[in-house]
Design a protein around this motif. Structure first.
Motif, short mmCIF file in Angstrom:
data_model
loop_
_atom_site.label_atom_id
_atom_site.label_comp_id
_atom_site.label_asym_id
_atom_site.label_seq_id
_atom_site.Cartn_x
_atom_site.Cartn_y
_atom_site.Cartn_z
N GLN A 37 0.86 -1.19 0.00
CA GLN A 37 0.00 0.00 0.00
C GLN A 37 0.90 1.24 0.00
OE1 GLN A 37 -2.56 0.23 3.40
NE2 GLN A 37 -3.57 2.10 2.71
N VAL A 38 0.63 2.16 -0.89
CA VAL A 38 1.44 3.39 -0.95
C VAL A 38 0.56 4.58 -0.57
CG1 VAL A 38 2.92 2.38 -2.73
CG2 VAL A 38 1.00 3.84 -3.41
N PRO A 39 1.17 5.72 -0.24
CA PRO A 39 0.36 6.88 0.16
C PRO A 39 -0.68 7.22 -0.92
CG PRO A 39 2.68 7.30 0.57
CD PRO A 39 2.62 6.00 -0.16
N GLY A 40 -1.90 7.46 -0.45
CA GLY A 40 -2.97 7.82 -1.39
C GLY A 40 -3.86 6.66 -1.77
N VAL A 41 -3.49 5.45 -1.35
CA VAL A 41 -4.31 4.28 -1.68
C VAL A 41 -5.08 3.84 -0.43
CG1 VAL A 41 -4.26 1.87 -2.43
CG2 VAL A 41 -2.70 3.51 -3.46
N PRO A 42 -6.41 3.82 -0.50
CA PRO A 42 -7.18 3.41 0.69
C PRO A 42 -6.95 1.94 1.02
CG PRO A 42 -8.59 4.45 -0.98
CD PRO A 42 -7.27 4.19 -1.63
N VAL A 43 -6.95 1.64 2.30
CA VAL A 43 -6.70 0.27 2.73
C VAL A 43 -7.79 -0.68 2.20
CG1 VAL A 43 -7.92 0.40 4.95
CG2 VAL A 43 -5.98 -1.14 4.71
N ALA A 44 -9.00 -0.15 1.98
CA ALA A 44 -10.07 -0.99 1.45
C ALA A 44 -9.70 -1.56 0.07
CB ALA A 44 -11.36 -0.19 1.34
N HIS A 45 -9.01 -0.78 -0.74
CA HIS A 45 -8.58 -1.27 -2.05
C HIS A 45 -7.56 -2.39 -1.91
CE1 HIS A 45 -10.58 2.23 -3.64
NE2 HIS A 45 -10.23 1.92 -4.88
N VAL A 46 -6.68 -2.22 -0.93
CA VAL A 46 -5.62 -3.22 -0.73
C VAL A 46 -6.24 -4.54 -0.27
CG1 VAL A 46 -3.48 -3.71 0.51
CG2 VAL A 46 -4.04 -1.37 -0.12
N ASP A 47 -7.15 -4.45 0.69
CA ASP A 47 -7.78 -5.67 1.19
C ASP A 47 -8.65 -6.32 0.13
OD1 ASP A 47 -6.48 -5.19 3.50
OD2 ASP A 47 -8.24 -4.67 4.71
N GLU A 48 -9.32 -5.48 -0.66
CA GLU A 48 -10.13 -6.02 -1.76
C GLU A 48 -9.25 -6.81 -2.74
OE1 GLU A 48 -13.25 -6.11 -2.19
OE2 GLU A 48 -13.51 -6.59 -4.31
N ALA A 49 -8.07 -6.25 -3.03
CA ALA A 49 -7.15 -6.93 -3.95
C ALA A 49 -6.75 -8.30 -3.39
CB ALA A 49 -5.91 -6.07 -4.18
N LEU A 50 -6.45 -8.33 -2.08
CA LEU A 50 -6.05 -9.60 -1.46
C LEU A 50 -7.21 -10.60 -1.46
CD1 LEU A 50 -3.94 -8.14 1.50
CD2 LEU A 50 -3.07 -9.45 -0.44
N TRP A 51 -8.41 -10.12 -1.18
CA TRP A 51 -9.57 -11.01 -1.18
C TRP A 51 -9.85 -11.57 -2.57
CZ3 TRP A 51 -12.06 -6.97 2.39
CH2 TRP A 51 -11.97 -7.40 3.71
N LEU A 52 -9.79 -10.67 -3.55
CA LEU A 52 -10.05 -11.11 -4.92
C LEU A 52 -9.07 -12.21 -5.34
CD1 LEU A 52 -10.73 -7.77 -6.87
CD2 LEU A 52 -12.25 -9.75 -6.77
N ALA A 53 -7.79 -11.95 -5.06
CA ALA A 53 -6.77 -12.94 -5.45
C ALA A 53 -6.96 -14.23 -4.66
CB ALA A 53 -5.37 -12.37 -5.20
N GLY A 54 -7.24 -14.11 -3.36
CA GLY A 54 -7.43 -15.29 -2.52
C GLY A 54 -8.61 -16.13 -2.97
N ASP A 55 -9.72 -15.44 -3.26
CA ASP A 55 -10.92 -16.15 -3.75
C ASP A 55 -10.63 -16.91 -5.04
OD1 ASP A 55 -12.55 -15.53 -1.74
OD2 ASP A 55 -13.79 -14.06 -2.81
N ALA A 56 -9.96 -16.21 -5.95
CA ALA A 56 -9.69 -16.82 -7.26
C ALA A 56 -8.76 -18.02 -7.13
CB ALA A 56 -9.09 -15.78 -8.20
#
Lengths: 162, 221
Positions: free
Chosen positions: B197-216
């Motif tokens: 996660q870099v400055p300016g990126v909401p943590v919700a986007h980061v967690d969503e990315a991890l969930w999406l990858a994990g689900d897939a």
């Protein structure tokens, strides 16, 4: 005095941590903020002027790392130069499109004074390969009688056979 | 395996204090897909990627750099000495790949899962074979003499290079090459998914990315 001592100790235990006085760290933060702002403005400018501003990638860097003050300044200055150059392109395009719009108005108003003039739609900021051109009505007859009008040709040329 | 994650909820990883002080807002989040199935992509994943691919046109690729999350990674790339026009950030690299290949679907579940996460959220996710990792993955600067295992050899990692490292040493260059030994493979196994996660990126986007990858990775066909 105690604070200064603590700082020295931290630097010695982390030899690759950036060694910087507090004001230099603040300067680096300021530069990073400037870099982020310039990158944002450059992105907007490139998009607004697409496809006329071409981004020239710089040489490959030496990998992700904490940049020194001097390196951050170079990145900031290079971005500022790129942004300036992109804005020059945008301004020139705006001038060209304004001139082209005026020319088109004149072509439409007085076609006989702009015989054979051809104006690509791209110069008006429109997409496509078409062009406005002033041609004689009815071919040779129109040429002899002085009947001129503006025609819009459309479509891109067929690709040349391989 | 680290005890920090229950294999579902993303958790906060460690960023070296010197790095965190220098780059506030830089964070590491990770999760474990305990039973990543590997192999070929299931039909559902292929359909999702096709759907994303259809939504994604040339104009979107051009406009990508002006969207908040990809823009944040572009700015961060510049701040750490990477030129995003020479080395596109992951979201732009995936978009470019889509335009060049005409599709996103590669057939490989792991590659497709990461591509889906990156393109849907703009957040890059990398995958490590959980069994190969020695403890937690941290984000830090490399120290002198460290290497990145690749194939039969080990590449020297210059001191100061930003790396993801486990307890034994670097396992990936930040936004760059992964160690061959530690990268997740096609086999069925536990996979550690790591997002930066870099400055300016909401943590919700980061967690969503991890969930999406994990689900897939765990989705049954």
């Amino acid at each position: 005095v105690e604070r200064g001592t603590a700082l020295v100790l931290i630097d010695q235990t982390h030899p690759f941590a950036p060694v910087a006085a507090p004001d230099e760290a603040a300067a680096r933060r300021t530069l990073r903020a400037q870099i982020a702002r310039l990158e944002r403005e450059l992105g907007d400018t490139v998009l607004a002027a697409f496809p006329h501003v071409r981004q020239q990638p710089g040489p490959r860097g030496s990998g992700p790392r904490i940049l020194t003050l001097g390196e951050l300044e170079r990145v900031r200055d290079e971005l500022a130069d790129r942004l300036r150059a992109a804005r020059v392109v945008v301004a020139r395009r705006a001038e060209l499109e304004e001139r082209s719009r005026m020319l088109l108005e004149e072509m439409l108003r007085e076609p006989e004074r702009h015989k054979r003039v051809r104006l690509p739609v791209a110069d008006l900021g429109e997409r496509g390969c078409g062009a406005y051109s002033v041609r004689p009505r009815l071919g040779v007859i129109g040429m002899l009688m002085g009947w001129w009008h503006v025609k819009l040709s459309s479509g891109c040329p067929e690709p040349a056979p391989a | 395996m680290s005890a920090a994650s229950d294999g579902d909820e993303p958790v906060e990883g460690t960023v070296a204090p010197a790095l965190a002080a220098e780059l506030p807002g830089l964070r590491l989040r990770w999760t474990v897909a305990a039973d990543a199935l590997g192999g070929r992509s299931p039909r559902a994943l292929k359909r999702r990627l096709d759907h994303v691919s259809q939504r994604f046109r040339g104009a979107d690729a051009v406009a990508l750099r002006t969207r908040p999350v990809p823009r944040a990674y572009r700015a961060f790339f510049r701040q750490i000495g990477l030129d995003p026009d020479a080395e596109p950030p992951p979201a732009e690299a995936v978009a470019l790949q889509r335009l060049m290949r005409g599709e996103l679907h590669s057939g490989d579940r792991l590659a497709d899962a990461l591509a889906l996460a990156i393109l849907e959220t703009g957040v890059p996710v990398v995958a490590f074979a959980e069994a190969q990792l020695a403890g937690d993955v941290t984000l830090r600067a490399a120290t002198a003499g460290e290497t990145l295992p690749t194939g039969d050899y080990a590449h020297d990692v210059p001191a100061g290079r930003l790396v993801l490292a486990d307890g034994a040493g670097p396992v990936a260059i930040l936004f760059g090459r992964l160690s061959d030994r530690h990268a997740a493979g096609r086999e069925r196994a536990a996979v550690r998914l790591v997002a930066i996660q870099v400055p300016g990126v909401p943590v919700a986007h980061v967690d969503e990315a991890l969930w999406l990858a994990g689900d897939a990775l765990t989705e049954v066909d």
